[in-house]
Design an enzyme around this catalytic site. Sequence first.
Site, PDB file in Angstrom:
ATOM      1  N   LYS A 111     -29.772   7.994  48.849  1.00 24.99           N
ATOM      2  CA  LYS A 111     -29.246   9.221  48.505  1.00 24.99           C
ATOM      3  C   LYS A 111     -28.273   9.726  49.242  1.00 24.99           C
ATOM      4  O   LYS A 111     -27.258  10.348  48.919  1.00 24.99           O
ATOM      5  CB  LYS A 111     -30.742  10.222  48.205  1.00 24.99           C
TER       6      LYS A 111
ATOM      7  N   ASP B 120     -34.773  18.474  41.791  1.00 25.41           N
ATOM      8  CA  ASP B 120     -35.623  17.414  41.101  1.00 25.41           C
ATOM      9  C   ASP B 120     -36.211  17.920  39.836  1.00 25.41           C
ATOM     10  O   ASP B 120     -36.845  17.303  39.026  1.00 25.41           O
ATOM     11  CB  ASP B 120     -36.922  17.028  42.220  1.00 25.41           C
TER      12      ASP B 120
ATOM     13  N   GLN C 266     -39.159  14.257  49.485  1.00 28.06           N
ATOM     14  CA  GLN C 266     -39.481  12.835  48.899  1.00 28.06           C
ATOM     15  C   GLN C 266     -40.775  12.929  48.749  1.00 28.06           C
ATOM     16  O   GLN C 266     -41.721  13.029  49.609  1.00 28.06           O
ATOM     17  CB  GLN C 266     -38.583  11.929  49.863  1.00 28.06           C
TER      18      GLN C 266
HETATM   19  N1  GUN Z   1     -40.323   9.537  44.691  1.00 26.65           N
HETATM   20  C1  GUN Z   1     -40.281   8.608  43.826  1.00 26.65           C
HETATM   21  N2  GUN Z   1     -39.294   9.375  42.846  1.00 26.65           N
HETATM   22  C2  GUN Z   1     -38.972  10.415  43.272  1.00 26.65           C
HETATM   23  C3  GUN Z   1     -37.994  11.460  42.773  1.00 26.65           C
HETATM   24  O1  GUN Z   1     -37.430  11.243  41.717  1.00 26.65           O
HETATM   25  N3  GUN Z   1     -38.031  12.380  43.544  1.00 26.65           N
HETATM   26  C4  GUN Z   1     -38.666  12.623  44.572  1.00 26.65           C
HETATM   27  N4  GUN Z   1     -38.596  13.922  45.311  1.00 26.65           N
HETATM   28  N5  GUN Z   1     -39.525  11.816  45.130  1.00 26.65           N
HETATM   29  C5  GUN Z   1     -39.665  10.481  44.460  1.00 26.65           C
END
Ligand code: GUN
Length: 285
Positions: free
Chosen positions: A53, A120, A97
């Site tokens: 990311k 998100d 996350q």
């Molecule tokens: N962990 C696995 N996929 C995601 C996601 O799309 N967003 C977040 N914040 N954590 C994750």
Amino acid sequence: MATILDGKSLSIKIKEQVKNDTKILTENTKIQPHLVVVLIGENPASASYVRGKEKSCINAGIKSTVIRKDESILQEELELIIKELNEDKSVHGILLQLPIPKHLDSEKVISMISPLKDVDGFTPSNVALLANGNPKLVPCTPLGIMRLLEHYQIKIQGKHCVVLGRSQIVGKPIASLLLLANGTVTICHSKTENIKQITKQADILVVAIGKPKWVDDTFIKDGATVIDVGISRVDDVIVGDVNYEKARQIAGFITPVPGGVGPMTIACLLENTLACYKYLEGVSK
Ligand code: GUN
């Protein structure tokens, strides 16, 4: 043999678009979009996703900050971090996350994220907007899947869409989006009986169960579109929830792993970050 839904190529196009938009907007406003990721603990998969990311943000001209905290962090400390990020005018997107350690109340922390910075789409108000059919910020993986279906002109209206998995991150929001696109949606999960009978009826099958290679050709209708959301490491090879070699013999369209849904998730995160920035800064291109 199935046509490959090439998420990697499409994600590159979307990232280029975000990069161009970011450049113009940053030149006009002199304010750079800024995403902050909060990463707790040492989960290697999470650390790897966060690096991805971070890299993609930087490539697109979006400022990226990662706040790394030890897994012993207290609930109060984490809540304070979120509160400060909400109030910080230089921050446009906040991403916690997941998963976070079990002693922390993830639902409470997520609910504290400003819905305007919720890249998100996990906060209660954004979840409700999607469920009510009026989405604003939508979770990145489901959004990426919809982009792929749209790009390859796969018809959803009137089609039977079967979703395997009922997670907050993928299963529930993709079901809402497919319903909103006038699909006929069935959600299956670990307690579903006669699962193959249901998946065999699917025109579009979305698999998000976290079980490596679990779905093979015997689950799939001839010519169906198969979307594989799984990412697991088995004997040092990355595989999905779908047995790709078997499934591609019968499917009409299929996403590979890697190179299918994964890159689309990151591209949509960049889009969501830019959307938050535009709203918060009151700008359009
Ligand atoms: N962990 C696995 N996929 C995601 C996601 O799309 N967003 C977040 N914040 N954590 C994750």
